[in-house]
Design an enzyme around this catalytic site. Structure first.
Site, PDB file in Angstrom:
ATOM      1  N   TYR A  31     -12.133  -5.249  -8.654  1.00 20.18           N
ATOM      2  CA  TYR A  31     -11.580  -4.105  -8.262  1.00 20.18           C
ATOM      3  C   TYR A  31     -11.303  -3.198  -9.487  1.00 20.18           C
ATOM      4  O   TYR A  31     -11.566  -1.896  -9.517  1.00 20.18           O
ATOM      5  CB  TYR A  31     -10.260  -4.558  -7.678  1.00 20.18           C
ATOM      6  CG  TYR A  31      -9.383  -3.117  -6.857  1.00 20.18           C
ATOM      7  CD1 TYR A  31      -9.599  -2.746  -6.017  1.00 20.18           C
ATOM      8  CD2 TYR A  31      -8.272  -2.731  -7.689  1.00 20.18           C
ATOM      9  CE1 TYR A  31      -9.090  -1.441  -5.404  1.00 20.18           C
ATOM     10  CE2 TYR A  31      -7.448  -1.669  -7.126  1.00 20.18           C
ATOM     11  CZ  TYR A  31      -7.872  -1.120  -5.798  1.00 20.18           C
ATOM     12  OH  TYR A  31      -7.508   0.094  -5.374  1.00 20.18           O
ATOM     13  N   ASP A  32     -10.659  -3.781 -10.469  1.00 18.58           N
ATOM     14  CA  ASP A  32     -10.382  -2.892 -11.418  1.00 18.58           C
ATOM     15  C   ASP A  32     -11.548  -2.279 -12.078  1.00 18.58           C
ATOM     16  O   ASP A  32     -11.820  -1.205 -12.634  1.00 18.58           O
ATOM     17  CB  ASP A  32      -9.442  -3.727 -12.787  1.00 18.58           C
ATOM     18  CG  ASP A  32      -8.300  -4.226 -12.497  1.00 18.58           C
ATOM     19  OD1 ASP A  32      -7.895  -4.031 -11.127  1.00 18.58           O
ATOM     20  OD2 ASP A  32      -7.590  -4.932 -13.029  1.00 18.58           O
ATOM     21  N   GLY A  89     -14.611  -2.366 -11.031  1.00 18.30           N
ATOM     22  CA  GLY A  89     -15.282  -1.640 -10.136  1.00 18.30           C
ATOM     23  C   GLY A  89     -15.029  -0.185  -9.989  1.00 18.30           C
ATOM     24  O   GLY A  89     -15.723   0.559 -10.049  1.00 18.30           O
TER      25      GLY A  89
HETATM   26  P1  NAD Z   1      -7.112   0.451   3.043  1.00 16.86           P
HETATM   27  O1  NAD Z   1      -7.667  -1.312   2.865  1.00 16.86           O
HETATM   28  O2  NAD Z   1      -6.099   0.452   4.219  1.00 16.86           O
HETATM   29  O3  NAD Z   1      -8.301   1.583   3.336  1.00 16.86           O
HETATM   30  C1  NAD Z   1      -9.781   1.155   3.024  1.00 16.86           C
HETATM   31  C2  NAD Z   1     -10.509   1.561   3.986  1.00 16.86           C
HETATM   32  O4  NAD Z   1     -11.855   1.308   3.533  1.00 16.86           O
HETATM   33  C3  NAD Z   1     -10.575   0.648   5.124  1.00 16.86           C
HETATM   34  O5  NAD Z   1     -10.511   1.557   6.343  1.00 16.86           O
HETATM   35  C4  NAD Z   1     -11.799  -0.127   5.114  1.00 16.86           C
HETATM   36  O6  NAD Z   1     -12.227  -0.731   6.462  1.00 16.86           O
HETATM   37  C5  NAD Z   1     -12.758   0.882   4.636  1.00 16.86           C
HETATM   38  N1  NAD Z   1     -13.870  -0.153   3.848  1.00 16.86           N
HETATM   39  C6  NAD Z   1     -13.570  -0.913   2.858  1.00 16.86           C
HETATM   40  N2  NAD Z   1     -14.976  -1.193   2.453  1.00 16.86           N
HETATM   41  C7  NAD Z   1     -15.730  -0.374   2.979  1.00 16.86           C
HETATM   42  C8  NAD Z   1     -17.506  -0.490   3.004  1.00 16.86           C
HETATM   43  N3  NAD Z   1     -18.019  -1.045   2.097  1.00 16.86           N
HETATM   44  N4  NAD Z   1     -17.773   0.716   3.764  1.00 16.86           N
HETATM   45  C9  NAD Z   1     -17.086   1.530   4.467  1.00 16.86           C
HETATM   46  N5  NAD Z   1     -15.736   1.142   4.683  1.00 16.86           N
HETATM   47  C10 NAD Z   1     -15.094   0.518   3.922  1.00 16.86           C
HETATM   48  O7  NAD Z   1      -6.675   0.731   1.753  1.00 16.86           O
HETATM   49  P2  NAD Z   1      -5.882   2.123   1.167  1.00 16.86           P
HETATM   50  O8  NAD Z   1      -4.410   1.605   0.522  1.00 16.86           O
HETATM   51  O9  NAD Z   1      -5.952   3.142   2.359  1.00 16.86           O
HETATM   52  O10 NAD Z   1      -6.659   2.719   0.109  1.00 16.86           O
HETATM   53  C11 NAD Z   1      -7.547   3.462   0.168  1.00 16.86           C
HETATM   54  C12 NAD Z   1      -8.086   3.826  -1.218  1.00 16.86           C
HETATM   55  O11 NAD Z   1      -7.056   4.084  -2.093  1.00 16.86           O
HETATM   56  C13 NAD Z   1      -8.759   2.876  -1.744  1.00 16.86           C
HETATM   57  O12 NAD Z   1     -10.025   3.081  -2.353  1.00 16.86           O
HETATM   58  C14 NAD Z   1      -7.959   2.136  -2.716  1.00 16.86           C
HETATM   59  O13 NAD Z   1      -8.563   1.583  -3.917  1.00 16.86           O
HETATM   60  C15 NAD Z   1      -7.244   3.599  -3.259  1.00 16.86           C
HETATM   61  N6  NAD Z   1      -5.962   3.084  -3.840  1.00 16.86           N
HETATM   62  C16 NAD Z   1      -4.870   2.672  -3.028  1.00 16.86           C
HETATM   63  C17 NAD Z   1      -3.804   2.443  -3.476  1.00 16.86           C
HETATM   64  C18 NAD Z   1      -2.380   2.241  -2.569  1.00 16.86           C
HETATM   65  O14 NAD Z   1      -1.256   1.983  -2.998  1.00 16.86           O
HETATM   66  N7  NAD Z   1      -2.634   2.435  -1.234  1.00 16.86           N
HETATM   67  C19 NAD Z   1      -3.342   2.553  -4.913  1.00 16.86           C
HETATM   68  C20 NAD Z   1      -4.393   2.792  -5.591  1.00 16.86           C
HETATM   69  C21 NAD Z   1      -5.706   3.077  -5.119  1.00 16.86           C
END
Ligand code: NAD
Ligand code: UDP
Length: 312
Positions: free
Chosen positions: A143-144, A146
């Protein structure tokens, strides 16, 4: 505008879509439903200005859009470590595909990066110019690292191909629609307290995090996307709590009789984390407005409705 939201059926993506639809945009939601669910976007499914595409971003796709919010990637350690190779592919091949799309159609491209690019930080609070302390072979690195490559790709597409990018580094965000089995700390503690199970604190609970309510974060997203600065920019709430303080807060709010138990600390778990949001204040006039207690109340209500099966 026609706006693509990758990962739009997930936690943050679905809240962003609510705001974009309310602003009158046409929204294309692209998701493979790994951690996302149709329930999150149910209210838009019959709207003619909304389109849902089941697609995995590790495969290319052709679409015509004006802006791309690229959020697709599992965010919880439990989910991103379940299939780490897939997590890397999503971050690298998936981000490359979405940048290629942005380049072809000249769309503005917004990358949802993360505070995890700072790893286990030895600078506190974290400013955007801090280069981080990441273990490139650890269990969090899919993840990091990536996301670090996703940032590199974004800046190289910008420099080499003139793609118009925005890069945000998101700090821990919480709110309604987080999955109950998500594994992240806020959702775990709330679900455990509501189910009268012990709250599981990892380590001694002295590690810190700073928690931002989802509506504040989405406001920051939209401001960054539509300003002239490209980032990277931290977005998060600077209010910093130890994990034990968080457990006690949620225990008091839901079930003062709930037990708190201690479990082993996962490998490479960052010891402290707090965003420096000077840049966001200066460039976007943005800062969080929802205090932790209020945000937790709203989140607890949503979890209670779901867990007790009362959701309409
Ligand atoms: P989440 O897991 O609820 O949402 C991620 C979405 O991406 C899901 O709907 C999943 O089905 C979809 N997904 C995953 N892999 C996929 C692929 N290969 N093709 C198509 N769709 C795919 O997570 P979130 O909390 O909503 O996070 C959204 C983004 O924000 C992510 O990129 C995450 O890294 C980033 N982020 C979130 C946080 C947090 O605290 N929520 C913090 C830092 C970064
Ligand atoms: N954590 C915890 N109990 C849980 C889940 C998480 O004590 O049931 C801790 C975890 O070890 C970390 C912090 O809470 O120190 C935040 O974890 P989360 O997975 O929410 O986010 P991240 O570590 O990615 O910031």
């Amino acid at each position: 505008m026609r706006i693509l939201v990758t990962g739009g059926a997930g936690f943050l993506g679905s809240h962003l879509i609510d705001r974009l639809m309310a602003q009158g945009h046409e929204v294309v939601c692209l998701d493979n439903f790994y951690t996302g669910t149709k329930r999150n976007i149910l209210k838009w499914l019959d709207n003619p200005y909304f389109e849902l595409i089941r697609h995995d971003i590790t495969e290319p796709i052709r679409l015509e859009v004006d802006q791309i919010y690229h959020l697709a990637c599992p965010a919880s350690p439990v989910h991103y470590q379940y299939n780490p190779v897939k997590t890397i592919k999503t971050n690298v091949i998936g981000t490359m595909n979405m940048l290629g799309l942005a380049k072809r159609v000249k769309a503005r491209f917004f990358l949802a990066s993360t505070s995890e690019v700072y790893g286990d930080p030895d600078v506190h609070p974290q400013t955007e110019d801090y280069r981080g302390n990441v273990n490139c072979i650890g269990i969090r690195s899919c993840y990091d690292e990536g996301k670090r490559v996703a940032e590199t790709l974004s800046f190289d597409y910008h420099r080499q191909n003139g793609v118009d990018i925005r890069v945000v580094r998101i700090f821990n965000t919480y709110g309604p629609r987080m999955l109950e089995n998500d594994g992240r700390v806020v959702s775990n503690f709330i679900a455990q307290a509501l189910r009268n199970e012990p709250l599981t604190v990892y380590g001694d609970g002295s590690q810190t995090r700073s928690f931002c309510y989802v509506s504040d974060l989405v406001e920051g997203f939209i401001r960054l996307m539509n300003c002239d600065e490209i980032g990277p920019m931290n977005l998060g709430n600077p209010g910093e709590y130890t994990i034990l303080e968080l457990a006690q807060k949620i225990q008091n709010m839901i079930n003062p009789g709930a037990e708190i138990i201690f479990k082993p600390l996962p490998q490479d778990d960052p010891k402290q984390r707090q965003p420096d949001i000077t840049l966001a204040k200066k460039w976007l006039g943005w800062e969080p407005t929802v205090p932790l207690d209020q945000g937790l109340e709203l989140t607890i209500k949503d979890f209670r409705d779901r867990i007790e099966g009362n959701q309409k």
